[in-house]
Design a protein around this motif. Structure first.
Motif, PDB file in Angstrom:
ATOM      1  N   GLU A 190       0.841  -1.198   0.000  1.00  0.00           N
ATOM      2  CA  GLU A 190       0.000   0.000   0.000  1.00  0.00           C
ATOM      3  C   GLU A 190       0.871   1.241   0.000  1.00  0.00           C
ATOM      4  O   GLU A 190       2.077   1.175   0.285  1.00  0.00           O
ATOM      5  CB  GLU A 190      -0.908   0.030   1.235  1.00  0.00           C
ATOM      6  CG  GLU A 190      -0.140   0.249   2.531  1.00  0.00           C
ATOM      7  CD  GLU A 190      -0.997   0.812   3.659  1.00  0.00           C
ATOM      8  OE1 GLU A 190      -2.112   1.296   3.399  1.00  0.00           O
ATOM      9  OE2 GLU A 190      -0.518   0.783   4.805  1.00  0.00           O
ATOM     10  N   GLU A 191       0.254   2.369  -0.291  1.00  0.00           N
ATOM     11  CA  GLU A 191       0.912   3.659  -0.147  1.00  0.00           C
ATOM     12  C   GLU A 191       0.376   4.283   1.137  1.00  0.00           C
ATOM     13  O   GLU A 191      -0.817   4.547   1.257  1.00  0.00           O
ATOM     14  CB  GLU A 191       0.608   4.561  -1.347  1.00  0.00           C
ATOM     15  CG  GLU A 191       1.311   5.905  -1.289  1.00  0.00           C
ATOM     16  CD  GLU A 191       1.113   6.725  -2.544  1.00  0.00           C
ATOM     17  OE1 GLU A 191       1.145   7.973  -2.440  1.00  0.00           O
ATOM     18  OE2 GLU A 191       0.913   6.137  -3.625  1.00  0.00           O
TER      19      GLU A 191
ATOM     20  N   LEU B 116      -1.515   0.709  -8.710  1.00  0.00           N
ATOM     21  CA  LEU B 116      -0.841   1.241  -7.520  1.00  0.00           C
ATOM     22  C   LEU B 116      -0.166   2.576  -7.817  1.00  0.00           C
ATOM     23  O   LEU B 116      -0.114   3.463  -6.962  1.00  0.00           O
ATOM     24  CB  LEU B 116       0.199   0.234  -7.018  1.00  0.00           C
ATOM     25  CG  LEU B 116      -0.339  -1.013  -6.330  1.00  0.00           C
ATOM     26  CD1 LEU B 116       0.789  -2.033  -6.131  1.00  0.00           C
ATOM     27  CD2 LEU B 116      -0.968  -0.667  -4.978  1.00  0.00           C
TER      28      LEU B 116
ATOM     29  N   ALA C 145      -4.990   2.717  -3.277  1.00  0.00           N
ATOM     30  CA  ALA C 145      -5.078   1.314  -3.687  1.00  0.00           C
ATOM     31  C   ALA C 145      -4.289   0.403  -2.754  1.00  0.00           C
ATOM     32  O   ALA C 145      -3.229   0.757  -2.238  1.00  0.00           O
ATOM     33  CB  ALA C 145      -4.565   1.160  -5.116  1.00  0.00           C
ATOM     34  N   VAL C 146      -4.829  -0.800  -2.580  1.00  0.00           N
ATOM     35  CA  VAL C 146      -4.166  -1.867  -1.827  1.00  0.00           C
ATOM     36  C   VAL C 146      -4.063  -3.063  -2.767  1.00  0.00           C
ATOM     37  O   VAL C 146      -5.007  -3.347  -3.511  1.00  0.00           O
ATOM     38  CB  VAL C 146      -4.971  -2.265  -0.568  1.00  0.00           C
ATOM     39  CG1 VAL C 146      -4.310  -3.440   0.147  1.00  0.00           C
ATOM     40  CG2 VAL C 146      -5.117  -1.082   0.365  1.00  0.00           C
ATOM     41  N   ALA C 147      -2.946  -3.743  -2.751  1.00  0.00           N
ATOM     42  CA  ALA C 147      -2.782  -4.858  -3.681  1.00  0.00           C
ATOM     43  C   ALA C 147      -2.091  -6.034  -3.015  1.00  0.00           C
ATOM     44  O   ALA C 147      -1.305  -5.865  -2.079  1.00  0.00           O
ATOM     45  CB  ALA C 147      -1.974  -4.421  -4.904  1.00  0.00           C
TER      46      ALA C 147
ATOM     47  N   ALA D  73       6.973  -2.706  -8.249  1.00  0.00           N
ATOM     48  CA  ALA D  73       6.043  -1.657  -7.810  1.00  0.00           C
ATOM     49  C   ALA D  73       6.745  -0.670  -6.875  1.00  0.00           C
ATOM     50  O   ALA D  73       6.560   0.548  -6.989  1.00  0.00           O
ATOM     51  CB  ALA D  73       4.838  -2.286  -7.114  1.00  0.00           C
TER      52      ALA D  73
ATOM     53  N   LEU E 103       5.299   3.587  -1.813  1.00  0.00           N
ATOM     54  CA  LEU E 103       4.730   2.272  -1.520  1.00  0.00           C
ATOM     55  C   LEU E 103       5.552   1.555  -0.463  1.00  0.00           C
ATOM     56  O   LEU E 103       6.757   1.771  -0.331  1.00  0.00           O
ATOM     57  CB  LEU E 103       4.677   1.413  -2.781  1.00  0.00           C
ATOM     58  CG  LEU E 103       3.604   1.716  -3.821  1.00  0.00           C
ATOM     59  CD1 LEU E 103       3.779   0.795  -5.009  1.00  0.00           C
ATOM     60  CD2 LEU E 103       2.204   1.573  -3.232  1.00  0.00           C
TER      61      LEU E 103
END
Length: 335
Positions: free
Chosen positions: A128-129, A187, A193-195, A205, A212
């Motif tokens: 995540e950021e 992202l 956004a969460v990935a 990423a 991130l």
């Protein structure tokens, strides 16, 4: 004048000289040959463009250089289906495949394809950021981007959520994309956004966005939620017929593959360069990602225990994910 005794002596000296020369030549040639490996067999092997190829890459490189005991003809596939078809048809002898696929292949071939060793443990991470996610509970109400719908990433995520009291269908929104680069792009565009991504795409990423961070290690969260299982991403499988008919060559493969796996963990920079040369990952990404890919070699009872427990969890999510059942006979043990 040369008498008969002199002729006889000359004859025996000549014969002895020839014998000595032949013996010496044989010893010299034997000594030279001992420095080079003897080809034990020609073996068709395969892996995918992904983390499960990391442990095999030094073996492939050594094979190209002619320094392996066996001669390896290899396939680096884009999808697991390519390896499955070749194994089932008998055109491939050994391959690195996803753990659940090994179970599917065992059931589909009625025991012909067996699991030899675990080669990769968990490679999935939640990123995540920002600093909003510190536990699985913090995923409640969030949209999670991922790949692998209908495959192990989906089952892994759903299990992890359920094990922590979250309903995967109500408490979160999961959006699946066909490829990891799509998730990486999201992202980069959406700060909220969460990935869930596998390595080395996590590293990719992070390199694209300095804000991130890795919020959760899926393997660690899995182990915290389960007392007796862990994530098993990839395994080595082989055709039972090939093992039975080529025992010495197979033993040589195991030795060379173990050495290749050790090299991947001990010589990260060199391994990263090989991965780029084989067009699997860029070296700069691989160098950072390899320590997070859990490359390993586990066989015997430990293999059986870890893989069985993991497959049973997948079976609970979707029996078809493991070919309808988890069979103890799918594991090969050294005789």
């Amino acid at each position: 004048m040369i008498n008969k005794r002199t002729k006889c002596a000359t004859f025996f000296l000549t014969v002895f000289g020839l014998f000595a020369f032949t013996l010496l030549s044989s010893l010299v040639l034997t000594g030279c040959a001992s420095d080079a490996p003897e080809a034990s067999a020609e073996i068709n092997i395969g892996c995918m463009k992904g983390p499960t190829a990391i442990g095999m890459i030094k073996l492939l490189s050594d094979s190209d250089e002619g320094t392996t005991q066996n001669t390896y003809h290899y396939t680096i596939a884009g999808t697991a289906d390519e390896l499955s078809t070749a194994l089932i048809q008998g055109n491939m002898d050994i391959a690195a495949v996803p753990c659940n696929l090994a179970s599917v292949l065992y059931n589909k071939t009625e025991g012909e394809i067996v699991t030899v060793a675990i080669n990769t443990l968990g490679v999935l991470y939640i990123v995540e950021e920002g600093e909003t996610i510190h536990s699985v509970d913090d995923l409640q109400g969030r949209t999670i981007y991922s790949t692998g719908q209908g495959t192990t990433p989906e089952y892994t995520l759903r299990y992890l959520l359920a094990a922590n009291g979250l309903d995967p269908d109500r408490d979160v929104t999961i959006e699946y994309k066909s490829e990891a680069p799509e998730v990486v792009a999201i992202l980069a565009q959406d700060p909220d956004a969460v990935a869930m991504l596998p390595q080395p795409y996590v590293t990719s990423a992070l390199n694209n966005n300095e804000n991130l961070r890795i919020a959760l290690d899926v393997t660690e969260e899995w182990e915290a939620s389960s007392e007796d299982s862990t994530v098993v991403t990839g395994v080595i499988v082989a055709r039972r017929t090939f093992i039975d008919e080529n025992a010495e060559a197979f033993t040589a493969f195991i030795s060379e593959y173990k050495a290749s796996t050790a090299y991947a963990n001990e010589s990260v920079e060199e391994t990263a360069q090989l991965l780029e040369e084989f067009d699997i990952f860029k070296a700069a990404i691989a160098k950072t990602a390899i320590p997070f890919c859990n490359v390993t070699y586990i066989d015997g009872n430990e293999m059986k225990t870890k893989a069985t427990a993991y497959l049973q969890v997948l079976y609970g999510q979707n029996p078809n994910a493991v070919g309808g059942s988890v069979q103890e006979g799918m594991f090969w043990f050294e005789n």
